[in-house]
Enzyme design. Structure first.
Site, PDB file in Angstrom:
ATOM      1  N   TYR A 102     -12.551  -2.155  -3.551  1.00  0.00           N
ATOM      2  CA  TYR A 102     -13.032  -2.274  -2.157  1.00  0.00           C
ATOM      3  C   TYR A 102     -14.563  -2.163  -2.061  1.00  0.00           C
ATOM      4  O   TYR A 102     -15.069  -1.763  -1.008  1.00  0.00           O
ATOM      5  CB  TYR A 102     -12.382  -1.181  -1.305  1.00  0.00           C
ATOM      6  CG  TYR A 102     -10.983  -1.532  -0.823  1.00  0.00           C
ATOM      7  CD1 TYR A 102     -10.739  -2.682  -0.081  1.00  0.00           C
ATOM      8  CD2 TYR A 102      -9.910  -0.684  -1.079  1.00  0.00           C
ATOM      9  CE1 TYR A 102      -9.465  -2.995   0.382  1.00  0.00           C
ATOM     10  CE2 TYR A 102      -8.624  -0.992  -0.613  1.00  0.00           C
ATOM     11  CZ  TYR A 102      -8.418  -2.149   0.118  1.00  0.00           C
ATOM     12  OH  TYR A 102      -7.162  -2.457   0.594  1.00  0.00           O
TER      13      TYR A 102
ATOM     14  N   HIS B 175      -2.134  -5.531   1.612  1.00  0.00           N
ATOM     15  CA  HIS B 175      -3.437  -6.179   1.467  1.00  0.00           C
ATOM     16  C   HIS B 175      -3.214  -7.610   0.995  1.00  0.00           C
ATOM     17  O   HIS B 175      -2.278  -7.870   0.241  1.00  0.00           O
ATOM     18  CB  HIS B 175      -4.287  -5.444   0.419  1.00  0.00           C
ATOM     19  CG  HIS B 175      -5.511  -6.211   0.019  1.00  0.00           C
ATOM     20  ND1 HIS B 175      -6.666  -6.193   0.749  1.00  0.00           N
ATOM     21  CD2 HIS B 175      -5.731  -7.080  -1.003  1.00  0.00           C
ATOM     22  CE1 HIS B 175      -7.551  -6.998   0.183  1.00  0.00           C
ATOM     23  NE2 HIS B 175      -7.008  -7.552  -0.882  1.00  0.00           N
TER      24      HIS B 175
ATOM     25  N   LYS C 131       0.822  -1.217   0.000  1.00  0.00           N
ATOM     26  CA  LYS C 131       0.000   0.000   0.000  1.00  0.00           C
ATOM     27  C   LYS C 131       0.858   1.270   0.000  1.00  0.00           C
ATOM     28  O   LYS C 131       2.072   1.209   0.253  1.00  0.00           O
ATOM     29  CB  LYS C 131      -0.936  -0.034   1.217  1.00  0.00           C
ATOM     30  CG  LYS C 131      -1.931  -1.204   1.166  1.00  0.00           C
ATOM     31  CD  LYS C 131      -2.939  -1.123   2.302  1.00  0.00           C
ATOM     32  CE  LYS C 131      -3.916  -2.273   2.222  1.00  0.00           C
ATOM     33  NZ  LYS C 131      -4.972  -2.179   3.257  1.00  0.00           N
TER      34      LYS C 131
ATOM     35  N   GLU D 133      -9.966 -10.589  -7.259  1.00  0.00           N
ATOM     36  CA  GLU D 133      -8.936  -9.545  -7.091  1.00  0.00           C
ATOM     37  C   GLU D 133      -7.772  -9.706  -8.068  1.00  0.00           C
ATOM     38  O   GLU D 133      -7.242  -8.717  -8.572  1.00  0.00           O
ATOM     39  CB  GLU D 133      -8.439  -9.547  -5.632  1.00  0.00           C
ATOM     40  CG  GLU D 133      -9.525  -9.087  -4.669  1.00  0.00           C
ATOM     41  CD  GLU D 133      -9.079  -9.062  -3.216  1.00  0.00           C
ATOM     42  OE1 GLU D 133      -7.929  -9.455  -2.911  1.00  0.00           O
ATOM     43  OE2 GLU D 133      -9.890  -8.630  -2.375  1.00  0.00           O
TER      44      GLU D 133
ATOM     45  N   ASN E  22      -2.107   0.125   6.730  1.00  0.00           N
ATOM     46  CA  ASN E  22      -1.575  -1.118   7.286  1.00  0.00           C
ATOM     47  C   ASN E  22      -0.643  -1.885   6.345  1.00  0.00           C
ATOM     48  O   ASN E  22      -0.558  -3.103   6.394  1.00  0.00           O
ATOM     49  CB  ASN E  22      -2.724  -1.996   7.810  1.00  0.00           C
ATOM     50  CG  ASN E  22      -3.679  -2.424   6.728  1.00  0.00           C
ATOM     51  OD1 ASN E  22      -3.577  -1.970   5.590  1.00  0.00           O
ATOM     52  ND2 ASN E  22      -4.601  -3.297   7.067  1.00  0.00           N
TER      53      ASN E  22
HETATM   54  P1  CMP Z   1      -7.417  -4.555   3.758  1.00  0.00           P
HETATM   55  O1  CMP Z   1      -6.953  -5.903   4.183  1.00  0.00           O
HETATM   56  O2  CMP Z   1      -6.855  -4.023   2.487  1.00  0.00           O
HETATM   57  O3  CMP Z   1      -9.010  -4.557   3.666  1.00  0.00           O
HETATM   58  C1  CMP Z   1      -9.805  -3.419   3.888  1.00  0.00           C
HETATM   59  C2  CMP Z   1      -9.016  -2.273   4.402  1.00  0.00           C
HETATM   60  O4  CMP Z   1      -9.766  -1.272   5.067  1.00  0.00           O
HETATM   61  C3  CMP Z   1      -8.032  -2.734   5.478  1.00  0.00           C
HETATM   62  O5  CMP Z   1      -7.036  -3.522   4.928  1.00  0.00           O
HETATM   63  C4  CMP Z   1      -7.610  -1.409   6.061  1.00  0.00           C
HETATM   64  O6  CMP Z   1      -6.695  -0.706   5.225  1.00  0.00           O
HETATM   65  C5  CMP Z   1      -8.949  -0.680   6.056  1.00  0.00           C
HETATM   66  N1  CMP Z   1      -9.649  -0.803   7.347  1.00  0.00           N
HETATM   67  C6  CMP Z   1     -10.175  -1.916   7.891  1.00  0.00           C
HETATM   68  N2  CMP Z   1     -10.769  -1.651   9.072  1.00  0.00           N
HETATM   69  C7  CMP Z   1     -10.617  -0.322   9.262  1.00  0.00           C
HETATM   70  C8  CMP Z   1     -11.014   0.560  10.297  1.00  0.00           C
HETATM   71  N3  CMP Z   1     -11.692   0.141  11.355  1.00  0.00           N
HETATM   72  N4  CMP Z   1     -10.684   1.862  10.168  1.00  0.00           N
HETATM   73  C9  CMP Z   1     -10.001   2.285   9.083  1.00  0.00           C
HETATM   74  N5  CMP Z   1      -9.606   1.492   8.067  1.00  0.00           N
HETATM   75  C10 CMP Z   1      -9.907   0.207   8.157  1.00  0.00           C
END
Ligand code: CMP
Length: 140
Positions: A50, A116, A10, A127, A113
């Site tokens: 998403y 993904h 990311k 995906e 984070n």
């Molecule tokens: P990802 O695994 O890419 O799937 C959905 C994404 O949404 C997740 O990683 C985070 O980047 C984001 N995400 C999930 N939960 C939250 C949350 N509670 N607040 C903000 N972002 C979130």
């Protein structure tokens, strides 16, 4: 069972210049990269990717983040790679991620984070096709 899964490094991790370190973790764990490219997501592309989260409170913020800079998108291949890669990533929230996982090492917070990974066979299929044409995927 040999599977394929989608990985995204990311914008936060690309900005921190740790794409190579993340790829090394994958390779050291026997995972093969069969497709890879860097691109900057448009809002439309990020929203389509998403779409399952479109009703969540964090959706707009997530789209802002995912379009804030380039990402590295990969298809990973290996035995049970969907689950294996999810274990290497660690929990979505880096505060809850195990020591040594990619998110514990490189994530900023639950949104930013670092990586993904697809969560199941069906999502991996959607995906991987979302980002790659058949001719961009390599036999190894
Ligand atoms: P990802 O695994 O890419 O799937 C959905 C994404 O949404 C997740 O990683 C985070 O980047 C984001 N995400 C999930 N939960 C939250 C949350 N509670 N607040 C903000 N972002 C979130």
């Amino acid at each position: 069972m040999i599977q394929r899964t989608l990985s995204i490094i990311k914008p936060d991790a690309v900005k921190k210049n740790v794409s190579g370190k993340i790829i090394s973790i994958l390779e050291e764990n026997g995972i093969k990269i069969v497709a890879i490219k860097m691109l900057t997501l448009s809002r439309k592309v990020a929203e389509g990717f998403y779409y399952v989260h479109k009703d969540k409170g964090f959706f707009n913020s997530l789209i802002d983040f995912m379009t804030s800079g380039p990402v590295v998108v990969m298809i990973l291949e290996g035995d049970n790679v969907i689950e294996k890669y999810r274990k290497l990533m660690g929990a979505t929230n880096p505060e809850k991620a195990d020591a040594g996982t990619i998110r514990k090492l490189y994530a900023t917070d639950i949104e930013k984070n670092a990586v993904h990974g697809s969560d199941a066979v069906e999502t991996a299929d959607f995906e991987t096709r979302y980002f790659f044409n058949a001719f961009e995927i390599n036999e190894r």
